[in-house]
Design a protein around this motif. Structure first.
Motif, PDB file in Angstrom:
ATOM      1  N   PHE A  10       4.110  12.793 -14.496  1.00  0.00           N
ATOM      2  CA  PHE A  10       4.084  13.581 -13.260  1.00  0.00           C
ATOM      3  C   PHE A  10       2.657  13.970 -12.905  1.00  0.00           C
ATOM      4  O   PHE A  10       2.260  13.912 -11.741  1.00  0.00           O
ATOM      5  CB  PHE A  10       4.957  14.829 -13.407  1.00  0.00           C
ATOM      6  N   THR A  11       1.865  14.335 -13.906  1.00  0.00           N
ATOM      7  CA  THR A  11       0.459  14.683 -13.658  1.00  0.00           C
ATOM      8  C   THR A  11      -0.296  13.481 -13.120  1.00  0.00           C
ATOM      9  O   THR A  11      -1.046  13.585 -12.147  1.00  0.00           O
ATOM     10  CB  THR A  11      -0.202  15.207 -14.948  1.00  0.00           C
ATOM     11  N   ALA A  12      -0.087  12.315 -13.749  1.00  0.00           N
ATOM     12  CA  ALA A  12      -0.749  11.086 -13.283  1.00  0.00           C
ATOM     13  C   ALA A  12      -0.292  10.733 -11.873  1.00  0.00           C
ATOM     14  O   ALA A  12      -1.100  10.330 -11.030  1.00  0.00           O
ATOM     15  CB  ALA A  12      -0.460   9.937 -14.245  1.00  0.00           C
ATOM     16  N   TRP A  13       0.998  10.883 -11.593  1.00  0.00           N
ATOM     17  CA  TRP A  13       1.519  10.600 -10.257  1.00  0.00           C
ATOM     18  C   TRP A  13       0.914  11.547  -9.225  1.00  0.00           C
ATOM     19  O   TRP A  13       0.546  11.119  -8.134  1.00  0.00           O
ATOM     20  CB  TRP A  13       3.040  10.714 -10.245  1.00  0.00           C
ATOM     21  N   HIS A  14       0.805  12.811  -9.580  1.00  0.00           N
ATOM     22  CA  HIS A  14       0.239  13.791  -8.643  1.00  0.00           C
ATOM     23  C   HIS A  14      -1.210  13.439  -8.309  1.00  0.00           C
ATOM     24  O   HIS A  14      -1.607  13.459  -7.135  1.00  0.00           O
ATOM     25  CB  HIS A  14       0.333  15.197  -9.240  1.00  0.00           C
ATOM     26  N   GLN A  15      -1.998  13.084  -9.313  1.00  0.00           N
ATOM     27  CA  GLN A  15      -3.387  12.691  -9.075  1.00  0.00           C
ATOM     28  C   GLN A  15      -3.448  11.407  -8.243  1.00  0.00           C
ATOM     29  O   GLN A  15      -4.276  11.280  -7.339  1.00  0.00           O
ATOM     30  CB  GLN A  15      -4.126  12.510 -10.395  1.00  0.00           C
ATOM     31  N   ALA A  16      -2.567  10.447  -8.552  1.00  0.00           N
ATOM     32  CA  ALA A  16      -2.535   9.198  -7.791  1.00  0.00           C
ATOM     33  C   ALA A  16      -2.136   9.456  -6.338  1.00  0.00           C
ATOM     34  O   ALA A  16      -2.684   8.831  -5.425  1.00  0.00           O
ATOM     35  CB  ALA A  16      -1.574   8.210  -8.441  1.00  0.00           C
ATOM     36  N   SER A  17      -1.224  10.381  -6.123  1.00  0.00           N
ATOM     37  CA  SER A  17      -0.812  10.712  -4.755  1.00  0.00           C
ATOM     38  C   SER A  17      -1.961  11.344  -3.971  1.00  0.00           C
ATOM     39  O   SER A  17      -2.143  11.058  -2.780  1.00  0.00           O
ATOM     40  CB  SER A  17       0.386  11.665  -4.772  1.00  0.00           C
TER      41      SER A  17
ATOM     42  N   LEU B 225       0.808  -1.220   0.000  1.00  0.00           N
ATOM     43  CA  LEU B 225       0.000   0.000   0.000  1.00  0.00           C
ATOM     44  C   LEU B 225       0.842   1.271   0.000  1.00  0.00           C
ATOM     45  O   LEU B 225       0.319   2.354   0.242  1.00  0.00           O
ATOM     46  CB  LEU B 225      -0.931   0.009   1.223  1.00  0.00           C
ATOM     47  N   ALA B 226       2.124   1.152  -0.273  1.00  0.00           N
ATOM     48  CA  ALA B 226       3.017   2.317  -0.249  1.00  0.00           C
ATOM     49  C   ALA B 226       2.556   3.389  -1.233  1.00  0.00           C
ATOM     50  O   ALA B 226       1.886   3.103  -2.225  1.00  0.00           O
ATOM     51  CB  ALA B 226       4.439   1.885  -0.581  1.00  0.00           C
ATOM     52  N   ALA B 227       2.926   4.604  -0.924  1.00  0.00           N
ATOM     53  CA  ALA B 227       2.560   5.746  -1.778  1.00  0.00           C
ATOM     54  C   ALA B 227       3.166   5.574  -3.164  1.00  0.00           C
ATOM     55  O   ALA B 227       4.236   4.977  -3.312  1.00  0.00           O
ATOM     56  CB  ALA B 227       3.059   7.041  -1.149  1.00  0.00           C
ATOM     57  N   PRO B 228       2.502   6.084  -4.183  1.00  0.00           N
ATOM     58  CA  PRO B 228       3.056   6.002  -5.538  1.00  0.00           C
ATOM     59  C   PRO B 228       4.400   6.723  -5.608  1.00  0.00           C
ATOM     60  O   PRO B 228       4.598   7.752  -4.955  1.00  0.00           O
ATOM     61  CB  PRO B 228       2.022   6.710  -6.410  1.00  0.00           C
ATOM     62  N   ARG B 229       5.309   6.178  -6.394  1.00  0.00           N
ATOM     63  CA  ARG B 229       6.635   6.786  -6.534  1.00  0.00           C
ATOM     64  C   ARG B 229       6.610   7.870  -7.598  1.00  0.00           C
ATOM     65  O   ARG B 229       5.999   7.708  -8.649  1.00  0.00           O
ATOM     66  CB  ARG B 229       7.665   5.737  -6.918  1.00  0.00           C
ATOM     67  N   SER B 230       7.327   8.916  -7.305  1.00  0.00           N
ATOM     68  CA  SER B 230       7.435  10.030  -8.244  1.00  0.00           C
ATOM     69  C   SER B 230       8.246   9.595  -9.460  1.00  0.00           C
ATOM     70  O   SER B 230       9.267   8.920  -9.319  1.00  0.00           O
ATOM     71  CB  SER B 230       8.126  11.210  -7.558  1.00  0.00           C
TER      72      SER B 230
END
Length: 189
Positions: free
Chosen positions: A127-134, A39-44
Motif C-alpha cells: 500500500f505504501t509503494a502504491w501510494h508513492q507510485a500514485s 499509462l493507466a494509474a497503478p492499481r490499489s
C-alpha cells in the motif's frame, strides 16, 4: 481575471513541450485507447484476508480430531486401570486428549495469526509503494513526439512499456548508476 495554467515541462529527450501532456489528463480524455491502458494509474493492492469464524471452526475441528486420535492411541497403549468415566476410558487417555486438543488448537490458531500478521505486513508495504507510485503518476508527463514518459526534472525519458518500473522505482528522478557516471577510485579519494 483567470490565471494561465503553467506550461507543461520540457521533454528531456527532444527539448520541446508542444506535444507534452500530463498522463492523468491523457488517460481521462482517451480512456479506451491502447496508450491510455498502458499509462493507466497503478492499481490499489487488495487488503489481507481477515481471520474469521471459518478459521476458528477449522482450528476446532482439527483439534477435536487430534484429541480423539490421541485419546484412542493412549487408550490402546496404556496399562493404567480403567475407571468409571464415560465409556470406561482411562484417566490418562482423557488427560492426553485434553492436552492434545489445547496444544493443537493453540498451534493452529497461532499459525493462522502468524499468516495474518505476515499478510498484513506485506499489504502495508504494498500500500505504501502504491501510494508513492500514485503520487508519481499524478506528476507523470507523456511526450507524443518521443513516445515516452517522464517526471518533471527527470534527465531521461522512459519508454511507455516501462512506466510501472518508473512509478515503483525507489528514486525515479535519479539516473541509474552506470560505468560512465560511477565515481572512479581516483575521484573517491
Amino acid at each position: 481575471m483567470t490565471a494561465n495554467p503553467a506550461p507543461p515541462p520540457v521533454c528531456p529527450q527532444c527539448g520541446q513541450n508542444d506535444m507534452v501532456r500530463r498522463v492523468s489528463n491523457l488517460v481521462q480524455d482517451e480512456p479506451g485507447s491502447p496508450l491510455a491502458q498502458k499509462l493507466a494509474a497503478p492499481r490499489s493492492p487488495r487488503p489481507a484476508a481477515v481471520l474469521g469464524c471459518a478459521t476458528s471452526f477449522f482450528a476446532t475441528m482439527v483439534s477435536i480430531s487430534a484429541a480423539i486420535l490421541a485419546t484412542g492411541l493412549t487408550e490402546l497403549t496404556s496399562m493404567a486401570p480403567r475407571t468409571g468415566l464415560l465409556f470406561g476410558v482411562r484417566d490418562t487417555s482423557v488427560f492426553t486428549g485434553i492436552i492434545t486438543f489445547l496444544f493443537v488448537f493453540v498451534g493452529v490458531h497461532a499459525m493462522f495469526v502468524w499468516r495474518q500478521a505476515r499478510a498484513s505486513r506485506f499489504f502495508r508495504r504494498a500500500f505504501t509503494a502504491w501510494h508513492q507510485a500514485s503520487e508519481r503518476w499524478q506528476q507523470l508527463h507523456y511526450c507524443h513526439r518521443c513516445d515516452g514518459v517522464f517526471l518533471p526534472g527527470q534527465s531521461s525519458l522512459t519508454p511507455v512499456d516501462q512506466v510501472q518500473m518508473l512509478l515503483y522505482a525507489r528514486r525515479p528522478s535519479q539516473p541509474a548508476a552506470s560505468p560512465a557516471n560511477a565515481p572512479t577510485s581516483a575521484e573517491g579519494g
